[in-house]
Write a protein that holds these residues in place. Structure first.
Motif, PDB file in Angstrom:
ATOM      1  N   ARG B  33      68.455  76.200  57.122  1.00  0.00           N
ATOM      2  CA  ARG B  33      69.018  77.023  58.197  1.00  0.00           C
ATOM      3  C   ARG B  33      70.502  76.776  58.414  1.00  0.00           C
ATOM      4  NH1 ARG B  33      66.229  76.362  63.573  1.00  0.00           N
ATOM      5  NH2 ARG B  33      67.704  78.011  64.112  1.00  0.00           N
ATOM      6  N   GLU B  37      72.775  81.132  60.501  1.00  0.00           N
ATOM      7  CA  GLU B  37      72.523  81.982  61.677  1.00  0.00           C
ATOM      8  C   GLU B  37      71.215  82.722  61.563  1.00  0.00           C
ATOM      9  OE1 GLU B  37      75.293  84.495  63.507  1.00  0.00           O
ATOM     10  OE2 GLU B  37      76.992  83.111  63.310  1.00  0.00           O
ATOM     11  N   SER B  39      67.022  82.318  62.975  1.00  0.00           N
ATOM     12  CA  SER B  39      66.115  81.572  63.848  1.00  0.00           C
ATOM     13  C   SER B  39      65.095  80.795  63.025  1.00  0.00           C
ATOM     14  CB  SER B  39      65.399  82.529  64.796  1.00  0.00           C
ATOM     15  OG  SER B  39      64.437  83.281  64.091  1.00  0.00           O
TER      16      SER B  39
END
Lengths: 104, 104
Positions: B33, B37, B39
């Motif tokens: 991640r 950007e 989730s």
DNA sequence: GAAATACATAAGCACAGACTTATGCGATTC
DNA sequence: GAATCGCATAAGTCTGTGCTTATGTATTTC
């Protein structure tokens, strides 16, 4: 990023079938429909997607439009795949042959 | 038809980015991640798609899950591509020209 | 030049896919 | 054993995609 359109185009099974038919020999849109249970507009739209992905190209012949495989799309897949050659299992001989062709 | 899931998986640019990161070296989902950007659930769902396509495989390590490239998916693409090998050796020059245009 | 043929495009609909927030679950830490 | 951490899953929303029917556009035929 044309790779996007290439992979997306091949992500549809109907379009892969169309592509495979064309790989066996160029033909027009009507001939492509034979034995496929697909409407004329649907075929036209699929061909449009394949064209934008450089997987297929058209050639007007009178009132027919002949379609054939465009090597550009295939070459781009090969190019993409070559980036990860380190991961390819060594036992796939066909792969080795292909790599040789690419390296030439 | 696993090819369907493979091409569909690669048809998403975010998933191709994830795959490329893993190709540079295996890492866990959180590490993936970083700088992206995205989730946590979105990443998890993308990894699930890549897993089902045999493009990526997981390996539990404590409470982390380490991901790495699965050669199976790549090999299947190579196999698919090999079927149309007849179309690109003849056009390898066109590929070079095209790649030059892309590099510039 | 009117009709027919081969194909493309437009518009609308139903479903799939990529995201979100919320929650669950196994493993670790204290 | 309660809290935390890493990740997966659930459920809902919004957009995109593949289909449909209807119509438009070249080209050929009569």
């Amino acid at each position: 990023m044309i790779e996007n359109e290439i992979f997306r185009a091949l992500g549809d099974p109907t379009r892969r079938t169309i592509f495979e038919k064309l790989a066996a020999g160029g033909m027009n849109a009507s001939a492509l429909r034979e034995g496929m249970e697909i409407s004329q507009p649907a075929m036209s739209q699929h061909l449009s997607v394949l064209r934008n992905a450089r997987l297929v190209r058209e050639e007007r012949q009178g009132r027919f439009v002949n379609y054939e495989v465009d090597p550009q799309g295939l070459a781009l897949i090969a190019r993409w795949l070559a980036k990860y050659r380190a991961y390819w299992p060594a036992r796939i001989d066909a792969l080795k042959i292909m790599l040789k062709d690419m390296d030439q």
